[in-house]
Write a protein that holds these residues in place. Structure first.
Motif, short mmCIF file in Angstrom:
data_model
loop_
_atom_site.label_atom_id
_atom_site.label_comp_id
_atom_site.label_asym_id
_atom_site.label_seq_id
_atom_site.Cartn_x
_atom_site.Cartn_y
_atom_site.Cartn_z
N VAL A 59 0.82 -1.22 0.00
CA VAL A 59 0.00 0.00 0.00
C VAL A 59 0.85 1.27 0.00
O VAL A 59 0.42 2.30 -0.51
CB VAL A 59 -1.05 0.03 1.14
CG1 VAL A 59 -2.03 -1.12 0.96
CG2 VAL A 59 -0.42 0.05 2.51
N ARG A 60 2.05 1.20 0.54
CA ARG A 60 2.95 2.37 0.44
C ARG A 60 3.32 2.61 -1.03
O ARG A 60 3.29 3.75 -1.50
CB ARG A 60 4.22 2.17 1.28
CG ARG A 60 4.00 2.42 2.78
CD ARG A 60 5.33 2.42 3.52
NE ARG A 60 6.15 3.56 3.14
CZ ARG A 60 6.09 4.76 3.72
NH1 ARG A 60 5.25 4.98 4.72
NH2 ARG A 60 6.88 5.74 3.31
N ASP A 61 3.64 1.54 -1.75
CA ASP A 61 3.96 1.67 -3.17
C ASP A 61 2.75 2.18 -3.95
O ASP A 61 2.87 3.09 -4.78
CB ASP A 61 4.41 0.33 -3.76
CG ASP A 61 5.79 -0.10 -3.28
OD1 ASP A 61 6.53 0.74 -2.72
OD2 ASP A 61 6.11 -1.29 -3.45
N LEU A 62 1.60 1.62 -3.66
CA LEU A 62 0.37 2.05 -4.32
C LEU A 62 0.08 3.52 -4.02
O LEU A 62 -0.29 4.29 -4.91
CB LEU A 62 -0.80 1.17 -3.88
CG LEU A 62 -2.16 1.44 -4.50
CD1 LEU A 62 -2.10 1.30 -6.02
CD2 LEU A 62 -3.20 0.51 -3.90
N SER A 63 0.28 3.89 -2.78
CA SER A 63 0.05 5.26 -2.36
C SER A 63 0.92 6.23 -3.16
O SER A 63 0.43 7.26 -3.66
CB SER A 63 0.38 5.38 -0.86
OG SER A 63 0.13 6.68 -0.40
N GLN A 64 2.18 5.90 -3.31
CA GLN A 64 3.08 6.76 -4.08
C GLN A 64 2.63 6.86 -5.53
O GLN A 64 2.65 7.94 -6.11
CB GLN A 64 4.52 6.24 -4.00
CG GLN A 64 5.13 6.48 -2.64
CD GLN A 64 6.54 5.93 -2.53
OE1 GLN A 64 6.87 4.89 -3.09
NE2 GLN A 64 7.38 6.64 -1.79
N SER A 65 2.22 5.74 -6.11
CA SER A 65 1.83 5.77 -7.52
C SER A 65 0.53 6.54 -7.74
O SER A 65 0.30 7.05 -8.83
CB SER A 65 1.71 4.35 -8.09
OG SER A 65 0.61 3.68 -7.54
N LEU A 66 -0.31 6.63 -6.69
CA LEU A 66 -1.58 7.34 -6.83
C LEU A 66 -1.53 8.78 -6.30
O LEU A 66 -2.53 9.48 -6.33
CB LEU A 66 -2.69 6.57 -6.09
CG LEU A 66 -3.02 5.21 -6.68
CD1 LEU A 66 -4.02 4.48 -5.79
CD2 LEU A 66 -3.56 5.34 -8.10
N GLY A 67 -0.36 9.19 -5.82
CA GLY A 67 -0.20 10.56 -5.36
C GLY A 67 -0.69 10.82 -3.95
O GLY A 67 -0.92 11.97 -3.56
N ALA A 68 -0.86 9.75 -3.16
CA ALA A 68 -1.24 9.90 -1.76
C ALA A 68 0.02 9.96 -0.90
O ALA A 68 1.11 9.60 -1.35
CB ALA A 68 -2.13 8.74 -1.33
N ASN A 69 -0.14 10.38 0.33
CA ASN A 69 0.98 10.44 1.26
C ASN A 69 1.23 9.03 1.81
O ASN A 69 0.39 8.49 2.53
CB ASN A 69 0.64 11.41 2.40
CG ASN A 69 1.77 11.57 3.40
OD1 ASN A 69 2.44 10.61 3.75
ND2 ASN A 69 1.95 12.79 3.85
N PRO A 70 2.39 8.43 1.51
CA PRO A 70 2.66 7.06 1.96
C PRO A 70 2.66 6.91 3.49
O PRO A 70 2.27 5.87 4.01
CB PRO A 70 4.03 6.73 1.38
CG PRO A 70 4.25 7.74 0.31
CD PRO A 70 3.46 8.94 0.66
#
Length: 101
Positions: A59-70
């Motif tokens: 989810v940290r990787d996904l967060s980065q790819s979606l522009g969310a704060n990891p």
């Protein structure tokens, strides 16, 4: 595409809309957590710290790819996972008692 709000009321309305979707997804996720309890042999397999870290990394990787704060994503997921582990432990305990009866 992000919605651009021009008033605080619009911001709150959109947050409320998202909260509804998030809670619906939590309910769905909780259903799968309940099902998982049937497949685990003991409380250690419910806690599964290695799996927790796999989910956090994902989810940290996904967060980065979606522009969310990891960091925010990780904190939210750790809290959510801890709560679901407690749910699953309780359900697993009930299932264990039923299987011994």
């Amino acid at each position: 595409m992000a919605i651009i709000c021009t008033t605080l009321e619009q911001v709150r309305k959109n947050i409320d809309r998202l909260d509804h979707q998030i809670v619906a997804l939590l309910a769905e996720r909780g259903g799968f957590v309940s099902q998982a309890a049937r497949f685990k042999k003991d409380s250690d397999s419910v806690k599964a710290p290695q799996r927790v870290e796999q989910v956090i990394d994902k989810v940290r990787d996904l967060s980065q790819s979606l522009g969310a704060n990891p960091d925010v994503t990780e904190q939210v997921y750790r809290a959510m996972i801890a709560a679901f582990i407690q749910q699953e432990l309780a359900e697993h305990a009930v299932l264990s008692k039923e299987s011994k009866a």
